[in-house]
Design a protein around this motif. Structure first.
Motif, PDB file in Angstrom:
ATOM      1  N   UNK A 292     -17.423 -34.154  39.307  1.00 21.37           N
ATOM      2  CA  UNK A 292     -16.313 -34.304  38.375  1.00 21.37           C
ATOM      3  C   UNK A 292     -15.857 -35.762  38.461  1.00 21.37           C
ATOM      4  N   UNK A 293     -15.874 -36.431  37.356  1.00 21.40           N
ATOM      5  CA  UNK A 293     -15.644 -37.872  37.340  1.00 21.40           C
ATOM      6  C   UNK A 293     -14.335 -38.217  38.046  1.00 21.40           C
ATOM      7  N   UNK A 294     -14.447 -39.113  39.014  1.00 17.74           N
ATOM      8  CA  UNK A 294     -13.297 -39.581  39.760  1.00 17.74           C
ATOM      9  C   UNK A 294     -12.854 -38.695  40.894  1.00 17.74           C
ATOM     10  N   UNK A 295     -13.527 -37.558  41.090  1.00 18.38           N
ATOM     11  CA  UNK A 295     -13.112 -36.587  42.099  1.00 18.38           C
ATOM     12  C   UNK A 295     -14.116 -36.555  43.242  1.00 18.38           C
ATOM     13  N   UNK A 296     -13.825 -37.281  44.292  1.00 19.62           N
ATOM     14  CA  UNK A 296     -14.721 -37.357  45.441  1.00 19.62           C
ATOM     15  C   UNK A 296     -14.973 -35.979  46.043  1.00 19.62           C
TER      16      UNK A 296
ATOM     17  N   UNK B 274     -18.110 -33.536  45.109  1.00 22.35           N
ATOM     18  CA  UNK B 274     -19.476 -33.753  45.562  1.00 22.35           C
ATOM     19  C   UNK B 274     -20.231 -34.742  44.695  1.00 22.35           C
ATOM     20  N   UNK B 275     -21.393 -35.129  45.199  1.00 22.52           N
ATOM     21  CA  UNK B 275     -22.203 -36.144  44.525  1.00 22.52           C
ATOM     22  C   UNK B 275     -23.166 -35.516  43.535  1.00 22.52           C
ATOM     23  N   UNK B 276     -23.493 -36.259  42.503  1.00 21.04           N
ATOM     24  CA  UNK B 276     -24.509 -35.836  41.539  1.00 21.04           C
ATOM     25  C   UNK B 276     -25.881 -35.804  42.206  1.00 21.04           C
TER      26      UNK B 276
ATOM     27  N   UNK C 158     -18.814 -46.358  42.854  1.00 14.26           N
ATOM     28  CA  UNK C 158     -19.869 -46.406  41.829  1.00 14.26           C
ATOM     29  C   UNK C 158     -21.231 -46.223  42.472  1.00 14.26           C
ATOM     30  N   UNK C 159     -22.206 -45.837  41.672  1.00 16.04           N
ATOM     31  CA  UNK C 159     -23.568 -45.621  42.157  1.00 16.04           C
ATOM     32  C   UNK C 159     -24.253 -46.958  42.387  1.00 16.04           C
ATOM     33  N   UNK C 160     -25.023 -47.032  43.487  1.00 13.31           N
ATOM     34  CA  UNK C 160     -25.748 -48.270  43.772  1.00 13.31           C
ATOM     35  C   UNK C 160     -27.063 -47.933  44.461  1.00 13.31           C
ATOM     36  N   UNK C 161     -28.126 -48.571  44.041  1.00 14.01           N
ATOM     37  CA  UNK C 161     -29.404 -48.468  44.733  1.00 14.01           C
ATOM     38  C   UNK C 161     -29.421 -49.480  45.885  1.00 14.01           C
TER      39      UNK C 161
END
Length: 515
Positions: free
Chosen positions: A193-197, A200-202, A411-414
């Motif tokens: 859920x966007x913004x909701x730590x 859980x993670x995608x 944010x997502x990061x590789x």
């Protein structure tokens, strides 16, 4: 060339090559031409590893660094296409060239061989037992596999993952503080859920950002399939989704595409995969960008896993890739023009015919790496350190694909990609191909050689593996003749034979031409 094995069969040879990779094929061919009794065992049903498995855009850095039978291989490809050499080719043509070389040399190949156990005695390998009961006995063994299974079962020291920079006085090993390339170009929220730590993670995100840059871990750079696609309707097979396809698994990709559109970024298929043209309207498709064919984090447990675990991971990579392609081709969250572009591509009817056009080799970019008396490191690459016992040259950028997909600052990061070059070809030490003598005295390891993660990222190119395979076979022959440990052979004699075989051992502004 490829007899069936029978349960309980004992196969005796001078040299046993384990692993039908490009290195394994070349090692076996060299040993056979020297008059050795040679057998080649392969886990799968094809010879040539990634060179015959979809990696058709040859990575090397400087072709003049390649000599010997490796150079002959590319010259044979050239003859097929009517040129002096071919470094871009169709997978099926590469496999036929390998088959021709094996047949001409009279090499016996045993396919579908899974290693069950290794019998050793006083730091010597006596035999290999396969799962079907076949036993391979030899005086000298060469582990040319991508995984290093023989090396490991023989009790040789190895490492999986990234060393800390302090281990070998390096700068590019270990966890990366900044990963600028093959990165998400815009911010993407990582949470279900966007913004909701707490939600859980995608899928396809492993965890939070590591805190200590430069420290080691056991992450391995991402694997993928190098896809041979075509737009030729007469040769095109449909790209079908996996049986377990769920569009929701690709929510991260959908959000990324939507964020790119919102940021006004023009979209094209090349932002999501590197499509390199090959002969006869075919391609070599590789990873490109923040979300692509690399299944980042999906290879956890592969390097040191059981065969059953590897089968599961291999299938997961295929499912991931098929799902990725299908999502791009069909999801309403993908802009129509991008969908149409993806729909124009398909697998090739005349490639990988026994696997429905899908590559028969997963790109195992890195697995186990031996730890021997000499470890190739970043310092060899950067400083072109002269070693007293070179057996070939490496010539590519220090190149690691991403190892993890993490969350940093919401944010997502590789994390893990490294691409640092600008150095000339450098020498690879013979000692990095042989274990410590106390561990095993009749084994050579030309693929999972002794190198740090970041140095291995430069060495791990298919032409270099072929060079090292041939050098390993020549060294094995010397050990066989003198009935001594591979660590004790005369380098002077080895060097003489390497040069006679056309290997390039030094780099100058005008290197000696190879045979």
């Amino acid at each position: 060339m490829s007899p069936r094995s029978h349960a309980g069969q004992i196969v005796q040879s001078d040299i046993c090559v384990f692993g039908g990779t490009s290195a394994g094929v070349i090692a076996a061919v060299e040993a056979a031409y020297e008059g050795r009794q040679i057998v080649l065992t392969e886990f799968g049903g094809h010879a040539g590893g990634m060179t015959a498995g979809g990696l058709s855009q040859t990575d090397i850095g400087n072709k003049a660094a390649i000599g010997g039978l490796a150079r002959e291989f590319y010259q044979r490809l050239g003859r097929h296409y009517g040129t002096n050499e071919a470094w871009k080719f169709e997978p099926s043509v590469a496999e036929r060239v390998f088959q021709d070389m094996l047949r001409e040399a009279g090499v016996t190949v045993y396919f579908h061989q899974r290693l069950a156990s290794v019998k050793t005695n006083r730091a010597r390998i006596e035999s290999l037992m396969m799962e079907d009961g076949t036993v391979f006995r030899a005086a000298v063994f060469i582990d040319a596999s991508y995984e290093g299974d023989l090396m490991a079962k023989a009790g040789v020291s190895f490492f999986v993952g990234r060393e800390g920079n302090a281990t070998y006085h390096e700068m590019l090993d270990g966890i990366r503080a900044v990963t600028p390339k093959h990165q998400f170009a815009v911010a993407v929220d990582p949470y279900f859920r966007i913004g909701d730590l707490s939600s859980g993670l995608l899928p396809f995100i492993q965890g939070q950002a590591p805190s200590n840059a430069g420290e080691g871990d056991h992450s391995v750079q991402a694997y993928n399939f190098r896809l041979c696609l075509t737009q030729n309707p007469a040769n095109k097979l449909a790209l079908t989704p996996p049986a377990n396809y769920e569009p929701a698994r690709y929510e991260l990709l959908a959000r990324y595409i939507e964020a790119l559109v919102a940021a006004g970024k023009p979209l094209r298929l090349g932002q999501f995969m590197d499509i390199q043209p090959m002969p006869n309207g075919k391609t070599d498709v590789n990873n490109n960008g923040g979300f692509s064919t690399d299944f980042i984090g999906g290879n956890a447990g592969y390097a040191d896993g059981s065969y059953a675990e590897r089968v599961r991971i291999w299938q997961a990579h295929e499912d991931y890739t098929r799902g990725f392609l299908h999502f791009l081709a069909t999801s309403p969250r993908v802009p129509p023009a991008l969908r149409v572009e993806m729909q124009s591509w398909g697998l090739c009817k005349d490639e990988f015919s026994d696997t429905g056009g899908w590559p028969h080799q997963l790109y195992i970019r890195e697995a186990r790496r031996m730890v021997s008396d000499y470890v190739m490191t970043e310092n060899n690459c950067r400083d072109s350190i002269e070693v007293p016992d070179p057996v070939g040259l490496a010539a590519y950028t220090m190149d690691s694909h991403n190892c993890r997909r993490i969350v940093r600052d919401g944010r997502v990061e590789n994390e893990g990609d490294v691409q640092v070059g600008g150095f000339p070809p450098y020498q690879i030490s013979y000692r990095s191909l042989v274990p410590r003598e106390s561990e095993c005295e009749n084994l050579l390891v030309p693929v999972c050689l002794s190198a740090s993660h970041i140095a291995y990222g430069s060495i791990r190119m298919e032409p270099v593996f072929m060079v090292l395979g041939q050098s390993a076979a020549i060294a094995a022959g010397l050990a066989l003749d003198e009935k001594i440990a591979v660590q004790k052979i005369s380098y002077k004699r080895l060097r003489r034979q390497l040069l006679s075989a056309g290997q390039v051992l030094e780099w100058t502004s005008r290197p000696a031409s190879s045979k």
